[in-house]
Write a protein that holds these residues in place. Structure first.
Motif, PDB file in Angstrom:
ATOM      1  N   GLY A  84      17.788 -34.023  -4.702  1.00  0.00           N
ATOM      2  CA  GLY A  84      16.671 -34.713  -5.189  1.00  0.00           C
ATOM      3  C   GLY A  84      16.059 -35.782  -4.354  1.00  0.00           C
ATOM      4  O   GLY A  84      14.848 -36.009  -4.221  1.00  0.00           O
ATOM      5  N   ASP A  85      17.162 -36.704  -3.777  1.00  0.00           N
ATOM      6  CA  ASP A  85      16.603 -37.754  -3.081  1.00  0.00           C
ATOM      7  C   ASP A  85      17.540 -38.222  -1.930  1.00  0.00           C
ATOM      8  O   ASP A  85      18.190 -39.046  -1.866  1.00  0.00           O
ATOM      9  CB  ASP A  85      16.495 -39.173  -4.031  1.00  0.00           C
ATOM     10  N   CYS A  86      17.462 -36.925  -1.058  1.00  0.00           N
ATOM     11  CA  CYS A  86      18.748 -36.927  -0.089  1.00  0.00           C
ATOM     12  C   CYS A  86      18.172 -37.678   1.339  1.00  0.00           C
ATOM     13  O   CYS A  86      17.914 -36.950   2.232  1.00  0.00           O
ATOM     14  CB  CYS A  86      18.789 -35.541   0.163  1.00  0.00           C
ATOM     15  N   HIS A  87      18.006 -38.931   1.037  1.00  0.00           N
ATOM     16  CA  HIS A  87      17.599 -39.820   2.293  1.00  0.00           C
ATOM     17  C   HIS A  87      18.893 -40.398   2.654  1.00  0.00           C
ATOM     18  O   HIS A  87      19.922 -40.285   1.979  1.00  0.00           O
ATOM     19  CB  HIS A  87      16.458 -40.686   1.981  1.00  0.00           C
ATOM     20  N   SER A  88      18.728 -40.900   4.102  1.00  0.00           N
ATOM     21  CA  SER A  88      20.059 -41.558   4.623  1.00  0.00           C
ATOM     22  C   SER A  88      20.704 -42.652   4.037  1.00  0.00           C
ATOM     23  O   SER A  88      21.732 -42.942   3.870  1.00  0.00           O
ATOM     24  CB  SER A  88      19.782 -42.146   6.028  1.00  0.00           C
ATOM     25  N   GLY A  89      19.957 -43.462   3.082  1.00  0.00           N
ATOM     26  CA  GLY A  89      20.227 -44.321   2.241  1.00  0.00           C
ATOM     27  C   GLY A  89      21.268 -43.905   1.030  1.00  0.00           C
ATOM     28  O   GLY A  89      22.020 -44.813   0.249  1.00  0.00           O
ATOM     29  N   ASN A  90      21.253 -42.650   0.703  1.00  0.00           N
ATOM     30  CA  ASN A  90      21.909 -42.119  -0.012  1.00  0.00           C
ATOM     31  C   ASN A  90      23.219 -41.439   0.249  1.00  0.00           C
ATOM     32  O   ASN A  90      23.875 -40.608  -0.605  1.00  0.00           O
ATOM     33  CB  ASN A  90      21.195 -41.453  -1.182  1.00  0.00           C
ATOM     34  N   ILE A  91      23.334 -41.592   1.618  1.00  0.00           N
ATOM     35  CA  ILE A  91      24.667 -41.102   2.139  1.00  0.00           C
ATOM     36  C   ILE A  91      25.427 -42.046   3.127  1.00  0.00           C
ATOM     37  O   ILE A  91      24.835 -42.753   3.760  1.00  0.00           O
ATOM     38  CB  ILE A  91      24.256 -39.783   3.363  1.00  0.00           C
ATOM     39  N   LEU A  92      26.537 -41.902   2.545  1.00  0.00           N
ATOM     40  CA  LEU A  92      27.424 -43.164   3.161  1.00  0.00           C
ATOM     41  C   LEU A  92      28.361 -42.263   4.259  1.00  0.00           C
ATOM     42  O   LEU A  92      29.151 -41.283   3.634  1.00  0.00           O
ATOM     43  CB  LEU A  92      28.461 -43.603   2.134  1.00  0.00           C
ATOM     44  N   TRP A  93      28.474 -42.668   5.607  1.00  0.00           N
ATOM     45  CA  TRP A  93      29.382 -42.115   6.503  1.00  0.00           C
ATOM     46  C   TRP A  93      30.583 -42.664   6.517  1.00  0.00           C
ATOM     47  O   TRP A  93      30.849 -43.994   6.774  1.00  0.00           O
ATOM     48  CB  TRP A  93      28.610 -41.926   8.020  1.00  0.00           C
ATOM     49  N   ARG A  94      31.853 -41.875   6.547  1.00  0.00           N
ATOM     50  CA  ARG A  94      33.128 -42.614   6.192  1.00  0.00           C
ATOM     51  C   ARG A  94      34.009 -41.340   6.805  1.00  0.00           C
ATOM     52  O   ARG A  94      33.915 -40.236   6.503  1.00  0.00           O
ATOM     53  CB  ARG A  94      33.533 -42.912   5.064  1.00  0.00           C
ATOM     54  N   SER A  95      34.925 -41.725   7.691  1.00  0.00           N
ATOM     55  CA  SER A  95      35.945 -40.867   8.329  1.00  0.00           C
ATOM     56  C   SER A  95      35.618 -39.558   8.508  1.00  0.00           C
ATOM     57  O   SER A  95      35.704 -38.475   8.313  1.00  0.00           O
ATOM     58  CB  SER A  95      36.988 -40.574   7.160  1.00  0.00           C
ATOM     59  N   ASP A  96      34.360 -39.457   9.623  1.00  0.00           N
ATOM     60  CA  ASP A  96      33.663 -38.761  10.188  1.00  0.00           C
ATOM     61  C   ASP A  96      33.060 -37.422   9.145  1.00  0.00           C
ATOM     62  O   ASP A  96      32.965 -36.305   9.353  1.00  0.00           O
ATOM     63  CB  ASP A  96      34.580 -37.866  11.001  1.00  0.00           C
ATOM     64  N   ALA A  97      32.510 -37.986   7.945  1.00  0.00           N
ATOM     65  CA  ALA A  97      32.130 -36.964   6.765  1.00  0.00           C
ATOM     66  C   ALA A  97      31.194 -37.880   5.987  1.00  0.00           C
ATOM     67  O   ALA A  97      31.062 -38.956   5.884  1.00  0.00           O
ATOM     68  CB  ALA A  97      33.427 -36.669   6.047  1.00  0.00           C
ATOM     69  N   PRO A  98      29.996 -36.957   5.438  1.00  0.00           N
ATOM     70  CA  PRO A  98      29.121 -37.777   4.572  1.00  0.00           C
ATOM     71  C   PRO A  98      29.799 -37.936   3.063  1.00  0.00           C
ATOM     72  O   PRO A  98      30.405 -36.978   2.738  1.00  0.00           O
ATOM     73  CB  PRO A  98      27.909 -36.768   4.749  1.00  0.00           C
ATOM     74  N   HIS A  99      29.497 -39.021   2.533  1.00  0.00           N
ATOM     75  CA  HIS A  99      29.663 -39.134   1.023  1.00  0.00           C
ATOM     76  C   HIS A  99      28.327 -39.296   0.324  1.00  0.00           C
ATOM     77  O   HIS A  99      27.786 -40.291   0.642  1.00  0.00           O
ATOM     78  CB  HIS A  99      30.671 -40.170   0.820  1.00  0.00           C
TER      79      HIS A  99
END
Length: 330
Positions: free
Chosen positions: A203-218
């Motif tokens: 519902g609010d899938c912008h980059s601020g709600n995605i944390l990139w770690r170990s070559d994968a999104p969280h």
């Protein structure tokens, strides 16, 4: 009872935050740090002989308990499918939602990471795969309590609120009224021209709600999870000009299609949902203006310059609604 100058969050003092966390059975080390959040209040709380926890205090009277629990269950189901989402912690009784002195709150594990590089096509392929898996589960059944993103809730209601509460400067009132009337009519036509399947989405899938770690999104912060077509979680990953967005969309959908079918007709809805988000954002700020945190953080809102720029942005958006969809399936 709150006085007119008080807001419910005024009572959420650091001591009350620590007491709330300890009421669930943790022992804090008295370290507390406010995190960047306005809709809710979110804190990192130190725990003795353990990793810090993230405590999220839900805005009073925004969501019902049933709606919050539905959000929690969705993220727990995603986590059970080994999807990289940050779900709430459960206590010994399996509870994820707690109440303390009038506040509903949940605890989350701390998740490190950085914003994803959305100009990296390899990252977009991975994001597409992850969203495909998320939406596969999201399409299995509908929400019973969470709302849907629609024209009434995101468009009409917000325009009416702004006009009824005198947020628009008198010098720009006529321009805003006529423009939003045309926009809402155009969006209503799109409603009748296209049909789509709504599924459970972030519902609010912008980059601020995605944390990139170990070559994968969280994926974090499912506070706005709702019913909407799949494109709602996809279009916010796009940036740049039309050529760049075409390449980005193609990469996302290549990964997405490995796990979930995508209806090409939803490409017609990118600008539709972008317009609803713009209308909703101004309405959201206006509805939260009695929260002291908002005038401090958004000093530019409710100024003549803001509304002049917003009207220009909406005018450009009206033109964008008539552009052909991105030709990624051409």
């Amino acid at each position: 009872m709150n006085t007119p100058t008080q807001h419910p969050y005024d009572q959420l003092t650091p001591d009350r935050v620590l007491d709330a966390v300890e009421s669930v059975g943790f022992i804090s080390d008295a370290r507390i740090m406010a995190l960047n959040s306005y809709e809710n209040r979110v804190y990192q709380v130190g725990i003795e002989e353990s990793e810090p926890l993230i405590a999220k205090f839900y805005r009073p009277e925004r969501w019902s308990k049933e709606q919050i629990l539905e959000e929690h269950q969705f993220t727990l189901d995603l986590k059970a499918m080994e999807l990289p989402v940050v779900a709430p912690s459960t206590d010994e009784h399996g509870n994820t939602l707690h109440e303390f002195e009038g506040f509903l709150f949940a605890l989350f594990p701390r998740q490190g990471g950085h914003a994803p590089e959305l100009d990296n096509l390899d990252n977009l392929l991975i994001l597409g795969r992850t969203l495909g898996r998320m939406h596969k589960l999201g399409s299995a059944k509908p929400f019973q309590h969470r709302p849907e993103i629609n024209l009434q809730r995101y468009g009409i209601d917000n325009v009416e609120f702004l006009l009824e509460n005198d947020f628009i400067p008198s010098s720009l009132l006529e321009a805003y009224q006529t423009l939003t009337r045309d926009l809402l009519h155009r969006l209503d036509r799109i409603n009748h021209q296209h049909s789509w399947e709504s599924i459970r989405v972030h519902g609010d899938c912008h980059s601020g709600n995605i944390l990139w770690r170990s070559d994968a999104p969280h994926f974090v912060d499912f506070d706005d999870t709702c019913m909407a077509p799949a494109i709602q979680d996809i279009w916010m990953l796009l940036s740049g000009d039309r050529r760049e967005q075409t390449l980005q969309m193609a990469e996302i959908l290549e990964g997405y299609g490995e796990f979930m079918d995508f209806s090409p007709s939803e490409l017609n809805l990118v600008e539709y949902f972008r317009t609803l988000r713009l209308l909703n954002y101004s309405g959201w700020l206006a509805k939260r203006w009695d929260d002291p945190a908002f005038p401090k953080a958004f000093t530019w809102f409710n100024t003549e310059r803001y509304w002049a720029e917003h009207i220009l942005e909406l005018r450009e958006q009206l033109a964008a609604l008539d552009e052909p969809p991105l030709p990624v399936f051409a």
